[in-house]
Design a protein around this motif. Structure first.
Motif, PDB file in Angstrom:
ATOM      1  N   GLU A 282       4.515  15.024 -12.040  1.00 15.57           N
ATOM      2  CA  GLU A 282       3.971  14.230 -13.141  1.00 15.57           C
ATOM      3  C   GLU A 282       2.478  13.961 -12.949  1.00 15.57           C
ATOM      4  O   GLU A 282       1.690  14.024 -13.897  1.00 15.57           O
ATOM      5  N   LEU A 283       2.073  13.657 -11.710  1.00 15.22           N
ATOM      6  CA  LEU A 283       0.656  13.437 -11.431  1.00 15.22           C
ATOM      7  C   LEU A 283      -0.160  14.700 -11.660  1.00 15.22           C
ATOM      8  O   LEU A 283      -1.255  14.665 -12.230  1.00 15.22           O
ATOM      9  N   ALA A 402       3.089   6.476  -6.761  1.00 19.43           N
ATOM     10  CA  ALA A 402       1.727   6.955  -6.561  1.00 19.43           C
ATOM     11  C   ALA A 402       0.921   5.927  -5.781  1.00 19.43           C
ATOM     12  O   ALA A 402       1.005   4.725  -6.040  1.00 19.43           O
ATOM     13  N   LEU A 403       0.146   6.404  -4.827  1.00 20.60           N
ATOM     14  CA  LEU A 403      -0.775   5.573  -4.059  1.00 20.60           C
ATOM     15  C   LEU A 403      -2.163   6.169  -4.223  1.00 20.60           C
ATOM     16  O   LEU A 403      -2.435   7.272  -3.738  1.00 20.60           O
ATOM     17  N   VAL A 404      -3.033   5.464  -4.932  1.00 19.15           N
ATOM     18  CA  VAL A 404      -4.386   5.953  -5.173  1.00 19.15           C
ATOM     19  C   VAL A 404      -5.226   5.735  -3.915  1.00 19.15           C
ATOM     20  O   VAL A 404      -5.351   4.620  -3.419  1.00 19.15           O
ATOM     21  N   LEU A 405      -5.806   6.823  -3.397  1.00 10.81           N
ATOM     22  CA  LEU A 405      -6.666   6.747  -2.217  1.00 10.81           C
ATOM     23  C   LEU A 405      -8.140   6.781  -2.595  1.00 10.81           C
ATOM     24  O   LEU A 405      -8.977   6.256  -1.860  1.00 10.81           O
ATOM     25  N   VAL A 764       7.535  -7.307   0.030  1.00 10.41           N
ATOM     26  CA  VAL A 764       6.437  -6.495   0.559  1.00 10.41           C
ATOM     27  C   VAL A 764       5.523  -6.068  -0.580  1.00 10.41           C
ATOM     28  O   VAL A 764       5.974  -5.485  -1.575  1.00 10.41           O
ATOM     29  N   LEU A 765       4.234  -6.373  -0.446  1.00  6.65           N
ATOM     30  CA  LEU A 765       3.219  -5.952  -1.414  1.00  6.65           C
ATOM     31  C   LEU A 765       2.400  -4.828  -0.799  1.00  6.65           C
ATOM     32  O   LEU A 765       1.854  -4.975   0.303  1.00  6.65           O
ATOM     33  N   ARG A 766       2.332  -3.710  -1.504  1.00  9.31           N
ATOM     34  CA  ARG A 766       1.514  -2.584  -1.056  1.00  9.31           C
ATOM     35  C   ARG A 766       0.653  -2.106  -2.203  1.00  9.31           C
ATOM     36  O   ARG A 766       0.965  -2.294  -3.374  1.00  9.31           O
ATOM     37  N   HIS A 767      -0.439  -1.441  -1.865  1.00 10.33           N
ATOM     38  CA  HIS A 767      -1.333  -0.913  -2.889  1.00 10.33           C
ATOM     39  C   HIS A 767      -0.668   0.245  -3.637  1.00 10.33           C
ATOM     40  O   HIS A 767       0.101   1.016  -3.066  1.00 10.33           O
ATOM     41  N   GLN A 768      -1.037   0.373  -4.902  1.00  8.90           N
ATOM     42  CA  GLN A 768      -0.670   1.531  -5.708  1.00  8.90           C
ATOM     43  C   GLN A 768      -1.878   2.000  -6.511  1.00  8.90           C
ATOM     44  O   GLN A 768      -2.349   3.112  -6.335  1.00  8.90           O
ATOM     45  N   ARG A 769      -2.405   1.125  -7.384  1.00 10.72           N
ATOM     46  CA  ARG A 769      -3.513   1.507  -8.262  1.00 10.72           C
ATOM     47  C   ARG A 769      -4.873   1.316  -7.610  1.00 10.72           C
ATOM     48  O   ARG A 769      -5.859   1.888  -8.062  1.00 10.72           O
ATOM     49  N   ILE A 770      -4.946   0.492  -6.574  1.00 10.38           N
ATOM     50  CA  ILE A 770      -6.197   0.206  -5.875  1.00 10.38           C
ATOM     51  C   ILE A 770      -6.097   0.776  -4.466  1.00 10.38           C
ATOM     52  O   ILE A 770      -5.085   0.564  -3.783  1.00 10.38           O
ATOM     53  N   PRO A 771      -7.103   1.483  -3.975  1.00  7.09           N
ATOM     54  CA  PRO A 771      -6.995   2.098  -2.643  1.00  7.09           C
ATOM     55  C   PRO A 771      -6.809   1.050  -1.545  1.00  7.09           C
ATOM     56  O   PRO A 771      -7.406  -0.030  -1.590  1.00  7.09           O
ATOM     57  N   PRO A 772      -5.987   1.364  -0.525  1.00  2.37           N
ATOM     58  CA  PRO A 772      -5.840   0.448   0.609  1.00  2.37           C
ATOM     59  C   PRO A 772      -7.062   0.464   1.526  1.00  2.37           C
ATOM     60  O   PRO A 772      -7.271  -0.468   2.300  1.00  2.37           O
TER      61      PRO A 772
END
Length: 802
Positions: A282-283, A402-405, A764-772
């Motif tokens: 999809e991406l 999706a994890l945006v880097l 648990v909160l993790r990044h998706q749209r904002i880079p870690p």
């Protein structure tokens, strides 16, 4: 009383509708025109600095239906944030029109990102009977450049870099035809009204007469390196199936072992190389089309059209970065829009940013011919100016999300909605992977990827990008926000540009945690256990932090635990040479660094005694708690990577080794020793990796494969996170954990941590749209400082809460 023979006039209602969001440059006015016409309504629609304003008049039921359909039936690229209506006196008008844009008033609307070529345009591009057959700039209201060509608002053709290309009669007819897909599509053009594509070769410095795309294909087939002008800047391209060409591009760009990105014509062209799941597919095929990091297959087949070898493109990486064509030029080069007797199209291209190493991406044609002269053999360029540089975005998939880097093309400048209002402010981010952030009210705009701030050209690009984002958002920041690091170039820029405005400072890892909270819309006042793992961050005690467990909210933080300090010998030298970190960690753990260990053998004989003396005396050895540096140390200790030619290379290759191991069970010998008191008001706990390092050394000496050691190490770090978070829960009663920092770009670690924490009952909160990584730092800086006057620079920065 009604008189005989007369009828009551049908009721008429006139309503003004204010539509805000991404509603300019996406076909919204033509859409509303068609909707009103279908419902038999009179009125008008226009762009303003605040969005789209439409007035409709007619039967009340039809007006209601119009308002109800605005959001559900909106064009595919639109993003409606609000719809506000007010009734007006009826005027008795007839017909519906699109009126010229209203340029009065402040700019508050949103600009759409650049978007991949749509299916309708691709069909025309491939159709020999269509007048835009093989036209390299085909576009419509549903696709094409937006952010990179906008010079001002409201979004009209005269406010884009297409202003210099007058419409030919046929394009003008389409532009003014409400039934046409290109009705009021600002970037449209055709072969008769431009822009123009041309190919310039090194030998002559002049354009060639034959078709530029055909000639470019021939050059690529011959092993040449091309500078290709795209939407947001230049790429350097070569045939990825020719290892000699790939190696030459790597040599010319001084790339070291840093992976290249690939562009394939379709998903089928890369399935023999990588695993493609539904989210990855999809991406790859969606409107954004970022570079997607895909897990490599262990056995890469060879043959016609195969990548030979894969390690020439991405040596040591567990992933291949792949994207599909997103401009008409890409489709023409790769033959996805034309099959026939023309020169054979390449199946796979290396596509890397068109710049000299360390400098920003090149966008100007004259600059490209100059700055890329030592890198490219030819230039495939065009005369449509790029107003705003925009690199490719980079995404990977973690736990089916999706994890945006790197958040750039296709995402910028879409805003982030904040959980509370902020004063107008500018946060300048960090010095690596720089991205800045403008915000006002409940909206924050992150810039496209700027790059590393070491280079003066990048700092100038930062200034240009900041002025452009101010112009299209209307934000005039009264507060500037920086990292607490005293030597950051981004901070120096802010202080120079302050012009009397206050400058706030926010601690690095506090900003990382705040960015996760803001991304997830966490309300003000809610504290979490923040786990911030990265390579470098300025600590409040003068040390280099990077393995942090903070009890934090937007207001502040207390340091609950951290990775135990070890010396960082030589600063950046230790980052570039991971064996130095391995020796520093062994020294701190009391483990003898004999010559049978890979890290000791990797250290040059004349350097080793000097390094050991440096560690003994503490010369140029700032203490560090960096988790990124521990990954470096283990990578060298296991013989995986001793020299890092690019950021995080040692950690990336250690992850690659761990992925290939198949190990899933923890080894109890791989453990951290916790020292200190588990009370929030006491000195923070220290996680000493000495037992873990002793186990690693034992396994290395026993000949245990590096992949197995790497996997055991990853599981040990995940177990440390569970253990410390459980202690923090007992001490402070917190049940939400935020994982952030560049180390959590490692999906193996991120997944293991999240899985274990959820099993322990944590949210648990993790990044998706904002880079870690530091690409998300500015968002956290901004929400910490811009919501409170306490963030104003008083020389102390964002200090830990006592």
């Amino acid at each position: 009383m009604q008189r005989a023979g007369t009828e009551l006039a049908a009721p008429v209602r006139r309503t003004r509708v204010m539509v805000r969001g991404v509603v300019q440059g996406v076909g919204f006015r033509p859409y509303l025109y068609g909707l009103a016409t279908d419902l038999g309504l009179a009125g008008q629609v226009t762009n303003t600095g605040d969005g789209v304003v439409v007035e409709v008049e007619g039967e009340p039921e039809a007006v209601d239906r119009f308002c109800a359909r605005i959001v559900p039936d909106a064009p595919p690229l639109a993003h409606v944030e609000s719809v506000n209506t007010i009734d007006l006196p009826a005027t008795g008008g007839s017909g519906f029109t699109i009126v010229p844009s209203d340029t009065a008033g402040p700019v508050q609307t949103l600009v759409a990102p650049d978007t991949a070529t749509c299916g309708d345009c691709l069909a025309e591009l491939a159709n020999p009977a269509d007048r835009r057959h093989r036209h390299p700039f085909i576009t419509c209201t549903h696709c094409g450049p937006r952010f990179t060509i906008v010079t001002g608002l409201p979004y009209d053709r005269e406010h884009t870099t297409m202003a210099g290309f007058p419409l030919c009669p046929e394009c003008a007819r389409e532009y003014h035809d409400p039934a046409d897909r290109r009705f009021h599509a600002q970037p449209i053009a055709c072969p008769f009204c431009g822009p123009r594509l041309r190919l310039v070769v090194t030998d002559t410095g002049a354009g060639i007469e034959e078709d530029p795309v055909d000639a470019a294909r021939s050059l690529l087939a011959a092993g040449a390196i091309l500078a290709v002008k795209g939407i947001g800047g230049y790429h350097l391209a070569c045939d990825a199936t020719q290892p000699e060409a790939v190696a030459e591009l790597r040599r010319r760009k001084a790339r070291g072992d840093k992976p290249f990105a690939l562009m394939a014509g379709d998903v089928a062209g890369i399935e023999h190389l990588v695993h493609v799941g539904p989210v990855e597919r999809e991406l790859l095929t969606g409107r954004v089309r970022p570079i997607v990091l895909l897990r490599r297959r262990h056995a890469v087949r060879r043959g016609p059209g195969r990548l030979a070898p894969a390690d020439a493109v991405a040596p040591g990486s567990p992933d291949l970065g792949v994207m599909l064509p997103y401009t008409p030029v890409h489709h023409l080069l790769l033959g996805t829009a034309h099959r026939g007797t023309r020169p054979a199209a390449p199946r796979l291209l290396v596509m890397t940013s068109g710049n000299v190493s360390g400098e920003p991406i090149v966008t100007d044609d004259d600059e490209a011919l100059d700055r890329l002269a030592g890198l490219a053999d030819a230039w495939l360029l065009h005369d449509r100016p790029i107003h705003m540089p925009c690199d490719d975005s980079v995404v990977r998939v973690c736990d089916s999300r999706a994890l945006v880097l790197r958040r750039s093309r296709g995402y910028a400048p879409l805003p982030v909605t904040l959980p509370f209002p902020v004063v107008p402010a500018l946060a300048v981010g960090g010095d690596l992977k720089n991205v800045f952030c403008l915000a006002q009210g409940d909206k924050a705009w992150l810039s496209a990827h700027i790059g590393d701030m070491d280079d003066l050209a990048t700092q100038r690009a930062f200034g240009r990008a900041e002025r452009q984002l101010e112009s299209i958002t209307g934000v005039r920041p009264g507060l500037l926000v920086t990292d607490t690091h005293p030597a950051y170039r981004s901070g120096a820029w802010a202080r120079r540009d302050a012009d009397g405005r206050p400058v706030a400072r926010v601690q690095h890892h506090h900003a990382h945690i705040a960015a996760v909270l803001a991304e997830h819309g966490v309300e003000d006042g809610r504290r979490v256990i923040g786990v911030a793992f990265d390579g470098t961050g300025h600590g409040g005690d003068g040390a280099v932090w990077g393995g942090e467990f903070l009890l934090a909210d937007y207001d502040g933080f207390s340091r609950f635990a951290h990775l135990a300090y070890v010396p960082l010998p030589g600063g950046d030298a230790a980052v570039r040479r991971p064996y130095r970190m391995a020796l520093a960690h062994l020294r701190a753990a009391g483990v003898t660094a004999d010559q049978d260990l890979p890290c000791t053998a990797a250290c040059p004989p004349d350097e080793l005694p000097l390094l050991l003396r440096q560690l003994d005396r503490g010369l140029n050895c700032v203490p560090t708690s960096s988790m990124g540096r521990l990954f470096d140390a283990v990578s060298s200790l296991t013989g995986v990577c001793h020299h890092a030619g690019y950021e995080a290379q040692a950690a990336i290759e250690l992850e690659a080794a761990a992925v290939s191991s198949g190990v899933e069970d923890e080894d109890p010998r791989y453990a951290f020793r916790l020292t200190g008191c588990e009370r929030p008001d006491a000195a923070p706990l220290a996680a000493d990796p000495a037992p873990l390092l002793a186990a690693v050394v034992d396994d290395v000496r026993l000949g245990v494969p590096a992949a197995v050691v790497a996997a055991r190490f990853h599981l040990a770090v995940a177990r440390l996170v569970r253990t410390v978070c459980a202690a923090a829960h007992e001490a402070a009663g917190l049940d939400t954990v935020a994982l952030t920092g560049g180390v959590f770009a490692n999906v193996l670690l991120s997944s293991a941590c999240a899985r274990g924490l959820r099993a322990d009952g944590f949210t648990v909160l993790r990044h998706q749209r904002i880079p870690p990584n530091d690409g998300g730092l500015a968002l956290g800086q901004l929400v910490v400082a811009a919501r409170a006057a306490a963030g104003v620079d008083d020389g102390r920065g964002s200090a830990p809460r006592e």
